[in-house]
Write a protein that holds these residues in place. Structure first.
Motif, PDB file in Angstrom:
ATOM      1  N   LEU A   1      -9.066  -6.547  -5.252  1.00 38.10           N
ATOM      2  CA  LEU A   1      -8.126  -7.665  -5.236  1.00 38.10           C
ATOM      3  C   LEU A   1      -8.394  -8.458  -3.965  1.00 38.10           C
ATOM      4  N   LYS A   2      -8.745  -9.719  -4.114  1.00 40.59           N
ATOM      5  CA  LYS A   2      -9.151 -10.542  -2.978  1.00 40.59           C
ATOM      6  C   LYS A   2      -8.026 -11.472  -2.534  1.00 40.59           C
ATOM      7  N   PRO A   3      -8.078 -11.933  -1.270  1.00 35.71           N
ATOM      8  CA  PRO A   3      -7.069 -12.886  -0.795  1.00 35.71           C
ATOM      9  C   PRO A   3      -6.959 -14.084  -1.725  1.00 35.71           C
ATOM     10  N   GLY A   4      -5.740 -14.410  -2.095  1.00 36.10           N
ATOM     11  CA  GLY A   4      -5.501 -15.527  -2.991  1.00 36.10           C
ATOM     12  C   GLY A   4      -5.448 -15.148  -4.455  1.00 36.10           C
ATOM     13  N   ASP A   5      -5.907 -13.923  -4.782  1.00 38.05           N
ATOM     14  CA  ASP A   5      -5.862 -13.478  -6.180  1.00 38.05           C
ATOM     15  C   ASP A   5      -4.420 -13.358  -6.654  1.00 38.05           C
ATOM     16  N   LYS A   6      -4.207 -13.747  -7.891  1.00 36.08           N
ATOM     17  CA  LYS A   6      -2.898 -13.566  -8.510  1.00 36.08           C
ATOM     18  C   LYS A   6      -2.896 -12.265  -9.289  1.00 36.08           C
ATOM     19  N   LEU A   7      -1.895 -11.440  -9.065  1.00 35.30           N
ATOM     20  CA  LEU A   7      -1.794 -10.186  -9.792  1.00 35.30           C
ATOM     21  C   LEU A   7      -1.385 -10.444 -11.241  1.00 35.30           C
ATOM     22  N   PRO A   8      -1.788  -9.564 -12.147  1.00 32.36           N
ATOM     23  CA  PRO A   8      -1.308  -9.692 -13.529  1.00 32.36           C
ATOM     24  C   PRO A   8       0.215  -9.602 -13.571  1.00 32.36           C
ATOM     25  N   SER A   9       0.783  -9.993 -14.694  1.00 33.75           N
ATOM     26  CA  SER A   9       2.233  -9.885 -14.844  1.00 33.75           C
ATOM     27  C   SER A   9       2.659  -8.430 -14.682  1.00 33.75           C
ATOM     28  N   GLN A  10       3.921  -8.222 -14.346  1.00 34.19           N
ATOM     29  CA  GLN A  10       4.407  -6.856 -14.155  1.00 34.19           C
ATOM     30  C   GLN A  10       4.274  -6.042 -15.435  1.00 34.19           C
ATOM     31  N   ARG A  11       4.442  -6.665 -16.577  1.00 34.81           N
ATOM     32  CA  ARG A  11       4.294  -5.933 -17.842  1.00 34.81           C
ATOM     33  C   ARG A  11       2.877  -5.420 -17.991  1.00 34.81           C
ATOM     34  N   ILE A  12       1.907  -6.295 -17.759  1.00 33.40           N
ATOM     35  CA  ILE A  12       0.503  -5.902 -17.910  1.00 33.40           C
ATOM     36  C   ILE A  12       0.099  -4.908 -16.834  1.00 33.40           C
ATOM     37  N   LEU A  13       0.503  -5.179 -15.578  1.00 33.57           N
ATOM     38  CA  LEU A  13       0.108  -4.306 -14.475  1.00 33.57           C
ATOM     39  C   LEU A  13       0.720  -2.910 -14.616  1.00 33.57           C
ATOM     40  N   SER A  14       1.961  -2.837 -15.078  1.00 29.95           N
ATOM     41  CA  SER A  14       2.578  -1.517 -15.265  1.00 29.95           C
ATOM     42  C   SER A  14       1.851  -0.732 -16.352  1.00 29.95           C
ATOM     43  N   GLU A  15       1.364  -1.427 -17.371  1.00 28.39           N
ATOM     44  CA  GLU A  15       0.595  -0.751 -18.418  1.00 28.39           C
ATOM     45  C   GLU A  15      -0.759  -0.288 -17.879  1.00 28.39           C
ATOM     46  N   GLN A  16      -1.403  -1.129 -17.077  1.00 35.65           N
ATOM     47  CA  GLN A  16      -2.704  -0.765 -16.511  1.00 35.65           C
ATOM     48  C   GLN A  16      -2.607   0.437 -15.583  1.00 35.65           C
ATOM     49  N   LEU A  17      -1.505   0.514 -14.821  1.00 38.04           N
ATOM     50  CA  LEU A  17      -1.336   1.590 -13.847  1.00 38.04           C
ATOM     51  C   LEU A  17      -0.574   2.785 -14.420  1.00 38.04           C
ATOM     52  N   HIS A  18      -0.109   2.647 -15.664  1.00 38.83           N
ATOM     53  CA  HIS A  18       0.604   3.738 -16.355  1.00 38.83           C
ATOM     54  C   HIS A  18       1.861   4.157 -15.599  1.00 38.83           C
ATOM     55  N   VAL A  19       2.644   3.166 -15.182  1.00 36.58           N
ATOM     56  CA  VAL A  19       3.915   3.435 -14.516  1.00 36.58           C
ATOM     57  C   VAL A  19       4.983   2.536 -15.119  1.00 36.58           C
ATOM     58  N   SER A  20       6.237   2.896 -14.874  1.00 39.91           N
ATOM     59  CA  SER A  20       7.335   2.067 -15.361  1.00 39.91           C
ATOM     60  C   SER A  20       7.421   0.779 -14.551  1.00 39.91           C
ATOM     61  N   ARG A  21       8.053  -0.226 -15.118  1.00 39.60           N
ATOM     62  CA  ARG A  21       8.191  -1.492 -14.406  1.00 39.60           C
ATOM     63  C   ARG A  21       9.099  -1.373 -13.181  1.00 39.60           C
ATOM     64  N   PRO A  22      10.195  -0.586 -13.243  1.00 41.25           N
ATOM     65  CA  PRO A  22      10.977  -0.409 -12.003  1.00 41.25           C
ATOM     66  C   PRO A  22      10.160   0.219 -10.874  1.00 41.25           C
ATOM     67  N   THR A  23       9.308   1.198 -11.206  1.00 42.13           N
ATOM     68  CA  THR A  23       8.457   1.819 -10.185  1.00 42.13           C
ATOM     69  C   THR A  23       7.467   0.805  -9.638  1.00 42.13           C
ATOM     70  N   LEU A  24       6.874   0.014 -10.519  1.00 41.66           N
ATOM     71  CA  LEU A  24       5.937  -1.018 -10.069  1.00 41.66           C
ATOM     72  C   LEU A  24       6.634  -2.031  -9.170  1.00 41.66           C
ATOM     73  N   ARG A  25       7.836  -2.450  -9.543  1.00 38.40           N
ATOM     74  CA  ARG A  25       8.562  -3.427  -8.722  1.00 38.40           C
ATOM     75  C   ARG A  25       8.814  -2.871  -7.322  1.00 38.40           C
TER      76      ARG A  25
END
Length: 228
Positions: free
Chosen positions: A24-48
């Motif tokens: 992840l580089k400076p200026g990169d936008k992270l995926p949405s929390q829904r997508i990122l939580s699925e990619q990392l296999h965690v709940s959205r509250p934990t990701l937040r």
């Protein structure tokens, strides 16, 4: 109740490593929390919780209606906002910390054992080592564990319980100054931890209380507050 804290810490560490290694580089936008939580296999509250930790540490920035972006570590991070401003003023929390933790530390010194003081010394060293490596997540977690360890050693269980009930606020005041802490101040903070350990090892209640009070007062200055 299931505690998402350790899991959120692990997620924060994974994302921090992705930033440090350039995935992840400076200026990169992270995926949405829904997508990122699925990619990392965690709940959205934990990701937040993990994202809020990294934002407080100055590694990410969330812009309303735009998303969450990686900050450039070469730039001076903007001062993080106080996450609990709608409930408690930051100055009030630091003042309460100074009052309660100095007394907890003094009382802990009166019953300190070699095993506990050695464990606290090891945490103080981890605090130092993680800062030198640029691992801010591990650095702060060692800091949190150090202060919790002293509270756990306090023979006044009512005070220790009050401390535990304030943990979410206390944790944030330990993360919040990080983006504004220059290397000289961090070296001082590392030395302050060692001074606290030395007073605890010496079973010196007045010295331990004074060392903790000075440490919290100096940390508050990094958050822009003068408690004198």
């Amino acid at each position: 109740m299931w505690d998402k804290g350790p899991v959120a810490q692990g997620v924060a560490s994974r994302l921090q490593e992705m930033i440090r290694t350039g995935v992840l580089k400076p200026g990169d936008k992270l995926p949405s929390q829904r997508i990122l939580s699925e990619q990392l296999h965690v709940s959205r509250p934990t990701l937040r919780e993990a994202l809020l930790t990294l934002e407080t540490l100055g590694l990410l920035r969330t812009l309303p209606a735009r998303g969450t972006f990686v900050l450039d570590p070469a730039d001076q991070a903007p001062r993080s906002g106080w996450r609990y401003d709608d409930a408690h003023d930051l100055r009030d929390v630091f003042q309460t910390r100074m009052l309660i933790e100095s007394e907890i530390c003094a009382l802990a010194a009166s019953v300190m054992t070699t095993d506990v003081s050695n464990a606290l010394a090891a945490l103080a060293q981890t605090f130092d080592d993680a800062w030198q490596k640029g691992d801010l997540v591990a650095h702060v977690e060692a800091d949190l564990a150090f202060h919790r360890g002293i509270a756990d050693a306090c023979p006044n269980r009512m005070l220790a319980s009050i401390y535990a009930n304030m943990q979410h606020l206390l944790s944030e005041t330990q993360r919040q100054p990080i983006p504004n802490t220059d290397p000289d101040r961090m070296r001082q903070s590392i030395a302050e931890h060692k001074a606290i350990v030395a007073a605890l090892k010496a079973c010196d209640p007045p010295g331990a209380g004074q060392a903790m009070r000075a440490h919290i007062r100096n940390t508050a200055r990094c958050a822009g507050l003068d408690l004198n």
